[in-house]
Design a protein around this motif. Structure first.
Motif, PDB file in Angstrom:
ATOM      1  N   MET A  84       0.859  -1.177   0.000  1.00  0.00           N
ATOM      2  CA  MET A  84       0.000   0.000   0.000  1.00  0.00           C
ATOM      3  C   MET A  84       0.897   1.229   0.000  1.00  0.00           C
ATOM      4  SD  MET A  84      -3.347  -0.758   0.346  1.00  0.00           S
ATOM      5  CE  MET A  84      -4.101   0.553   1.265  1.00  0.00           C
ATOM      6  N   LEU A  85       0.617   2.157  -0.905  1.00  0.00           N
ATOM      7  CA  LEU A  85       1.356   3.414  -0.958  1.00  0.00           C
ATOM      8  C   LEU A  85       0.476   4.462  -0.279  1.00  0.00           C
ATOM      9  CD1 LEU A  85       2.601   3.208  -4.655  1.00  0.00           C
ATOM     10  CD2 LEU A  85       3.706   2.326  -2.587  1.00  0.00           C
ATOM     11  N   GLU A  86       0.815   4.787   0.964  1.00  0.00           N
ATOM     12  CA  GLU A  86       0.009   5.684   1.771  1.00  0.00           C
ATOM     13  C   GLU A  86       0.809   6.933   2.122  1.00  0.00           C
ATOM     14  OE1 GLU A  86      -2.850   3.017   4.386  1.00  0.00           O
ATOM     15  OE2 GLU A  86      -0.739   2.423   4.638  1.00  0.00           O
ATOM     16  N   GLY A  87       0.144   8.087   2.021  1.00  0.00           N
ATOM     17  CA  GLY A  87       0.810   9.336   2.376  1.00  0.00           C
ATOM     18  C   GLY A  87       0.169  10.557   1.758  1.00  0.00           C
ATOM     19  N   HIS A  88      -0.547  10.366   0.659  1.00  0.00           N
ATOM     20  CA  HIS A  88      -1.271  11.491   0.074  1.00  0.00           C
ATOM     21  C   HIS A  88      -2.446  11.855   0.984  1.00  0.00           C
ATOM     22  CE1 HIS A  88       0.646  12.175  -3.790  1.00  0.00           C
ATOM     23  NE2 HIS A  88       0.672  10.871  -4.024  1.00  0.00           N
ATOM     24  N   GLY A  89      -2.824  13.126   0.968  1.00  0.00           N
ATOM     25  CA  GLY A  89      -3.923  13.589   1.797  1.00  0.00           C
ATOM     26  C   GLY A  89      -5.282  13.489   1.129  1.00  0.00           C
ATOM     27  N   LEU A  90      -5.293  13.364  -0.205  1.00  0.00           N
ATOM     28  CA  LEU A  90      -6.549  13.312  -0.963  1.00  0.00           C
ATOM     29  C   LEU A  90      -6.432  12.274  -2.076  1.00  0.00           C
ATOM     30  CD1 LEU A  90      -7.184  17.172  -1.225  1.00  0.00           C
ATOM     31  CD2 LEU A  90      -8.455  15.553   0.212  1.00  0.00           C
ATOM     32  N   THR A  91      -7.441  12.183  -2.915  1.00  0.00           N
ATOM     33  CA  THR A  91      -7.520  11.212  -4.001  1.00  0.00           C
ATOM     34  C   THR A  91      -6.245  11.163  -4.845  1.00  0.00           C
ATOM     35  OG1 THR A  91      -9.893  11.556  -4.136  1.00  0.00           O
ATOM     36  CG2 THR A  91      -8.846  10.587  -6.074  1.00  0.00           C
ATOM     37  N   ILE A 130       5.670   6.775  -9.330  1.00  0.00           N
ATOM     38  CA  ILE A 130       5.276   8.149  -9.051  1.00  0.00           C
ATOM     39  C   ILE A 130       3.755   8.218  -9.034  1.00  0.00           C
ATOM     40  CG2 ILE A 130       5.407   8.903 -11.462  1.00  0.00           C
ATOM     41  CD1 ILE A 130       6.390  11.650 -10.348  1.00  0.00           C
ATOM     42  N   THR A 131       3.229   8.983  -8.077  1.00  0.00           N
ATOM     43  CA  THR A 131       1.793   9.192  -7.969  1.00  0.00           C
ATOM     44  C   THR A 131       1.501  10.684  -7.986  1.00  0.00           C
ATOM     45  OG1 THR A 131       1.967   9.111  -5.550  1.00  0.00           O
ATOM     46  CG2 THR A 131       1.314   7.064  -6.672  1.00  0.00           C
ATOM     47  N   GLY A 132       0.335  11.041  -8.496  1.00  0.00           N
ATOM     48  CA  GLY A 132      -0.132  12.418  -8.463  1.00  0.00           C
ATOM     49  C   GLY A 132      -1.474  12.465  -7.767  1.00  0.00           C
ATOM     50  N   SER A 133      -1.727  13.532  -7.002  1.00  0.00           N
ATOM     51  CA  SER A 133      -2.904  13.557  -6.143  1.00  0.00           C
ATOM     52  C   SER A 133      -3.629  14.899  -6.142  1.00  0.00           C
ATOM     53  CB  SER A 133      -2.465  13.223  -4.708  1.00  0.00           C
ATOM     54  OG  SER A 133      -3.478  13.446  -3.761  1.00  0.00           O
ATOM     55  N   ASP A 182      -4.102  16.431  -3.602  1.00  0.00           N
ATOM     56  CA  ASP A 182      -3.456  17.246  -2.572  1.00  0.00           C
ATOM     57  C   ASP A 182      -2.373  18.165  -3.153  1.00  0.00           C
ATOM     58  OD1 ASP A 182      -1.227  15.573  -2.976  1.00  0.00           O
ATOM     59  OD2 ASP A 182      -1.406  14.585  -1.028  1.00  0.00           O
ATOM     60  N   ALA A 183      -2.321  18.266  -4.496  1.00  0.00           N
ATOM     61  CA  ALA A 183      -1.402  19.144  -5.235  1.00  0.00           C
ATOM     62  C   ALA A 183       0.057  18.701  -5.145  1.00  0.00           C
ATOM     63  CB  ALA A 183      -1.557  20.608  -4.789  1.00  0.00           C
ATOM     64  N   THR A 184       0.288  17.428  -4.834  1.00  0.00           N
ATOM     65  CA  THR A 184       1.652  16.908  -4.806  1.00  0.00           C
ATOM     66  C   THR A 184       1.768  15.678  -5.690  1.00  0.00           C
ATOM     67  OG1 THR A 184       1.366  15.346  -2.964  1.00  0.00           O
ATOM     68  CG2 THR A 184       1.948  17.635  -2.388  1.00  0.00           C
ATOM     69  N   ALA A 185       3.004  15.382  -6.029  1.00  0.00           N
ATOM     70  CA  ALA A 185       3.363  14.089  -6.601  1.00  0.00           C
ATOM     71  C   ALA A 185       4.328  13.459  -5.606  1.00  0.00           C
ATOM     72  CB  ALA A 185       4.017  14.251  -7.967  1.00  0.00           C
ATOM     73  N   ARG A 186       4.296  12.146  -5.533  1.00  0.00           N
ATOM     74  CA  ARG A 186       5.196  11.456  -4.611  1.00  0.00           C
ATOM     75  C   ARG A 186       5.935  10.358  -5.363  1.00  0.00           C
ATOM     76  NH1 ARG A 186       3.862  11.997   1.289  1.00  0.00           N
ATOM     77  NH2 ARG A 186       2.353  13.695   1.335  1.00  0.00           N
ATOM     78  N   LEU A 187       7.186  10.215  -5.003  1.00  0.00           N
ATOM     79  CA  LEU A 187       8.039   9.175  -5.550  1.00  0.00           C
ATOM     80  C   LEU A 187       8.159   8.081  -4.493  1.00  0.00           C
ATOM     81  CD1 LEU A 187       9.783   8.792  -8.137  1.00  0.00           C
ATOM     82  CD2 LEU A 187      11.716   9.602  -6.779  1.00  0.00           C
ATOM     83  N   TRP A 188       8.023   6.826  -4.924  1.00  0.00           N
ATOM     84  CA  TRP A 188       8.005   5.680  -4.009  1.00  0.00           C
ATOM     85  C   TRP A 188       9.007   4.623  -4.461  1.00  0.00           C
ATOM     86  CZ3 TRP A 188       4.134   6.274  -0.282  1.00  0.00           C
ATOM     87  CH2 TRP A 188       3.128   7.188  -0.583  1.00  0.00           C
ATOM     88  N   ASP A 189       9.544   3.882  -3.501  1.00  0.00           N
ATOM     89  CA  ASP A 189      10.348   2.703  -3.782  1.00  0.00           C
ATOM     90  C   ASP A 189       9.368   1.569  -4.081  1.00  0.00           C
ATOM     91  OD1 ASP A 189      11.572   0.041  -2.940  1.00  0.00           O
ATOM     92  OD2 ASP A 189      13.329   1.344  -2.878  1.00  0.00           O
ATOM     93  N   ALA A 190       9.432   0.998  -5.270  1.00  0.00           N
ATOM     94  CA  ALA A 190       8.467  -0.032  -5.676  1.00  0.00           C
ATOM     95  C   ALA A 190       8.629  -1.331  -4.888  1.00  0.00           C
ATOM     96  CB  ALA A 190       8.582  -0.306  -7.176  1.00  0.00           C
ATOM     97  N   ALA A 191       9.829  -1.623  -4.424  1.00  0.00           N
ATOM     98  CA  ALA A 191      10.045  -2.872  -3.696  1.00  0.00           C
ATOM     99  C   ALA A 191       9.501  -2.810  -2.274  1.00  0.00           C
ATOM    100  CB  ALA A 191      11.541  -3.210  -3.666  1.00  0.00           C
ATOM    101  N   THR A 192       9.632  -1.653  -1.636  1.00  0.00           N
ATOM    102  CA  THR A 192       9.253  -1.548  -0.222  1.00  0.00           C
ATOM    103  C   THR A 192       7.975  -0.730   0.010  1.00  0.00           C
ATOM    104  OG1 THR A 192      10.509   0.493   0.126  1.00  0.00           O
ATOM    105  CG2 THR A 192      11.701  -1.614   0.415  1.00  0.00           C
ATOM    106  N   GLY A 193       7.597   0.097  -0.959  1.00  0.00           N
ATOM    107  CA  GLY A 193       6.456   0.991  -0.774  1.00  0.00           C
ATOM    108  C   GLY A 193       6.779   2.222   0.040  1.00  0.00           C
ATOM    109  N   LYS A 194       8.039   2.394   0.394  1.00  0.00           N
ATOM    110  CA  LYS A 194       8.438   3.557   1.199  1.00  0.00           C
ATOM    111  C   LYS A 194       8.513   4.809   0.328  1.00  0.00           C
ATOM    112  CE  LYS A 194      11.001   1.074   4.754  1.00  0.00           C
ATOM    113  NZ  LYS A 194       9.853   0.775   5.494  1.00  0.00           N
ATOM    114  N   PRO A 195       8.054   5.960   0.868  1.00  0.00           N
ATOM    115  CA  PRO A 195       8.162   7.209   0.107  1.00  0.00           C
ATOM    116  C   PRO A 195       9.614   7.659   0.003  1.00  0.00           C
ATOM    117  CG  PRO A 195       7.275   7.615   2.306  1.00  0.00           C
ATOM    118  CD  PRO A 195       7.417   6.132   2.162  1.00  0.00           C
ATOM    119  N   LEU A 196       9.990   8.117  -1.182  1.00  0.00           N
ATOM    120  CA  LEU A 196      11.352   8.597  -1.418  1.00  0.00           C
ATOM    121  C   LEU A 196      11.413  10.119  -1.416  1.00  0.00           C
ATOM    122  CD1 LEU A 196      12.301   6.124  -4.284  1.00  0.00           C
ATOM    123  CD2 LEU A 196      12.945   5.988  -1.866  1.00  0.00           C
ATOM    124  N   MET A 197      10.376  10.777  -1.958  1.00  0.00           N
ATOM    125  CA  MET A 197      10.311  12.236  -1.936  1.00  0.00           C
ATOM    126  C   MET A 197       8.924  12.705  -2.316  1.00  0.00           C
ATOM    127  SD  MET A 197      12.351  13.710  -5.347  1.00  0.00           S
ATOM    128  CE  MET A 197      13.917  13.032  -4.815  1.00  0.00           C
TER     129      MET A 197
END
Length: 166
Positions: free
Chosen positions: A17-24, A38-41, A43-58
């Protein structure tokens, strides 16, 4: 639910589960080698994630509205994001800083695609146009008109010689 999910394609089970965005979450893409997401939301942000661990990178912050479209450059060094603020931004993923801001659309940027060589970007918008841009400079190269409604999807052919919009 403000999440993205990484699924195991063989079992159909959620792997992470990639969790951390505040909205859809509106957009998601893998990078060229499948190691980052990479995800876009809304909440006006994009987030970069490690695909193996699901941890946010930035977290990439700077848009003035929901992020509807995301894409990685073919070499994985940059990410492009498109937003409700009518802007396309290219981010340097080594620093998390905006490299270039593209202005030209008059409505939401709905889709983004890099050319296979990474030199051009293709966008589609709620302003009924698609546009081709110089990826390095942000200079608009071409406006493609003809749709009578939102351009929701666009892609380059593998050889870079054609594009398709819908």
């Amino acid at each position: 639910d403000a999440t993205a999910r990484l699924w195991d394609a063989a079992s159909g089970k959620v792997a992470t589960m990639l969790e951390g965005h505040g909205l859809t979450v509106r957009a998601v893409r893998f990078d060229h080698d499948g190691t980052r997401i990479i995800t876009g939301s809304d909440d006006a942000t994009a987030r970069l994630w490690d695909a193996a661990t699901g941890k946010p990178l930035m977290t990439l912050s700077g848009h003035g509205g929901p992020v509807w479209a995301v894409a990685f450059s073919p070499d994985g060094r940059f990410a492009a994001t498109g937003s409700d603020d009518h802007m396309l931004r290219v981010w340097d993923l080594a620093t998390g800083q905006v490299k270039t801001t593209f202005k030209g659309h008059s409505r939401v940027v709905m889709t983004i695609a890099y050319s296979p060589d990474g030199k051009r970007l293709l966008t589609g918008s709620d302003d009924d146009t698609a546009r081709i841009w110089d990826a390095a400079t942000g200079r608009q190269l071409m406006v493609l008109k003809g749709h009578v409604d939102t351009v929701r999807s666009a892609a380059f052919a593998p050889n870079g010689m054609h594009i398709v919009t819908a």
